[in-house]
Scaffold this motif. Structure first.
Motif, short mmCIF file in Angstrom:
data_model
loop_
_atom_site.label_atom_id
_atom_site.label_comp_id
_atom_site.label_asym_id
_atom_site.label_seq_id
_atom_site.Cartn_x
_atom_site.Cartn_y
_atom_site.Cartn_z
N ILE A 1 0.84 -1.20 0.00
CA ILE A 1 0.00 0.00 0.00
C ILE A 1 0.87 1.25 0.00
O ILE A 1 0.61 2.20 -0.76
N ARG A 2 1.92 1.26 0.81
CA ARG A 2 2.82 2.42 0.82
C ARG A 2 3.50 2.61 -0.54
O ARG A 2 3.65 3.74 -1.02
N SER A 3 3.88 1.50 -1.17
CA SER A 3 4.50 1.58 -2.50
C SER A 3 3.53 2.13 -3.53
O SER A 3 3.90 2.96 -4.38
N ALA A 4 2.27 1.65 -3.46
CA ALA A 4 1.27 2.12 -4.41
C ALA A 4 0.95 3.60 -4.18
O ALA A 4 0.74 4.36 -5.13
N GLU A 5 0.89 4.01 -2.91
CA GLU A 5 0.66 5.42 -2.62
C GLU A 5 1.75 6.28 -3.26
O GLU A 5 1.46 7.31 -3.89
N ALA A 6 2.99 5.85 -3.12
CA ALA A 6 4.10 6.60 -3.71
C ALA A 6 4.04 6.57 -5.23
O ALA A 6 4.24 7.59 -5.90
N GLU A 7 3.73 5.40 -5.78
CA GLU A 7 3.68 5.23 -7.24
C GLU A 7 2.64 6.14 -7.88
O GLU A 7 2.86 6.72 -8.95
N PHE A 8 1.51 6.28 -7.23
CA PHE A 8 0.41 7.04 -7.81
C PHE A 8 0.26 8.44 -7.24
O PHE A 8 -0.76 9.10 -7.43
N GLY A 9 1.28 8.90 -6.52
CA GLY A 9 1.26 10.26 -6.02
C GLY A 9 0.26 10.51 -4.91
O GLY A 9 -0.20 11.64 -4.72
N ARG A 10 -0.06 9.48 -4.17
CA ARG A 10 -0.97 9.62 -3.04
C ARG A 10 -0.17 9.94 -1.78
O ARG A 10 0.92 9.40 -1.59
#
Length: 240
Positions: A15-24
């Motif tokens: 989830i942290r990786s996806a947040e970073a990947e998508f600018g969240r």
């Protein structure tokens, strides 16, 4: 064999990786650990690892498992993510902190009546049947605007967002994008979408809550790789 605590850590990292990947912003996505069908002794290790937000499908099952766990652990937040019958509204309001499956006027009114009786004001999500599957609960996309208005203005429910479960045989990004658009035009900021097989994708489409069960409690090791994030990015670009 990895433990539930290890798998929880993997999901949190995803989830942290996806947040970073998508600018969240970091921490903008709430992980709901779906503990349905698992007994209290199987849930305890996840609680001990620091997880506080859990999802259950059935009112009776939650009533059986969670009172003892609440006595032993502080800060538990319990979400109802399964279908609700109006005759279980009393127990649901007493047991849960958030309801994700408001899907018809009768349920909306039953919940509101019980909240008034019990002095509670639970945040609620409206379940949207984005795939318009006849066997699945939820409001049809074309009817959501009117139902949101009815729930908020006529019934007085605290509607905070929308929830969906995409068809299993279709790309989830298409349904996440639809839910995001419906929520935006209704001024709703919270989106409950994404499960064990697709939660990184859901983060890309603005999910504020992801409901993850088997990736935490199941036997299969669901730890992710960079390839998972690459797939998520591709779907995001196609459907966004």
């Amino acid at each position: 064999m990895t433990s539930a605590a290890d798998r929880l850590a993997n999901v949190q990292a995803d989830i942290r990786s996806a947040e970073a990947e998508f600018g969240r912003p970091e921490g903008s996505v709430t992980l709901i650990a779906v503990s349905k069908t698992f007994e209290a002794d199987e849930i305890r290790p996840v609680l001990e690892a620091g997880q506080q937000v859990f999802g259950e499908n059935r009112v009776q099952e939650a009533m059986h498992k969670w009172p003892g766990l609440r006595e032993d652990f502080d800060g538990i937040e319990l979400h109802l993510i399964g279908p609700l019958q109006s005759n279980k509204a009393k127990e649901a309001v007493a047991t849960f902190d958030v309801v994700h499956t408001v899907d018809r006027p009768k349920i909306a009114r039953a919940l509101k009546a019980e909240m008034e009786k019990q002095g509670r004001d639970l945040p609620c999500f409206i379940q949207v049947n984005t795939g318009e599957e006849p066997q699945k609960a939820g409001i049809a996309p074309k009817d959501v605007d009117a139902f949101v208005k009815e729930c908020k203005e006529d019934v007085g429910l605290n509607i905070v967002g929308l929830m969906c479960i995409p068809p299993v045989d279709e790309a989830p990004g298409e349904h996440f994008a639809l839910l995001e658009k419906i929520a935006a035009r209704n001024g709703l900021e919270q989106l409950s979408m994404g499960m064990s097989s697709d939660y990184p994708v859901a983060v890309g489409f603005g999910a504020t809550h992801v409901r993850v069960g088997s990736a935490i409690f199941g036997l299969q090791d669901w730890s992710r790789t960079e390839a998972w994030i690459a797939v998520s990015t591709s779907l995001f670009r196609i459907y966004k």
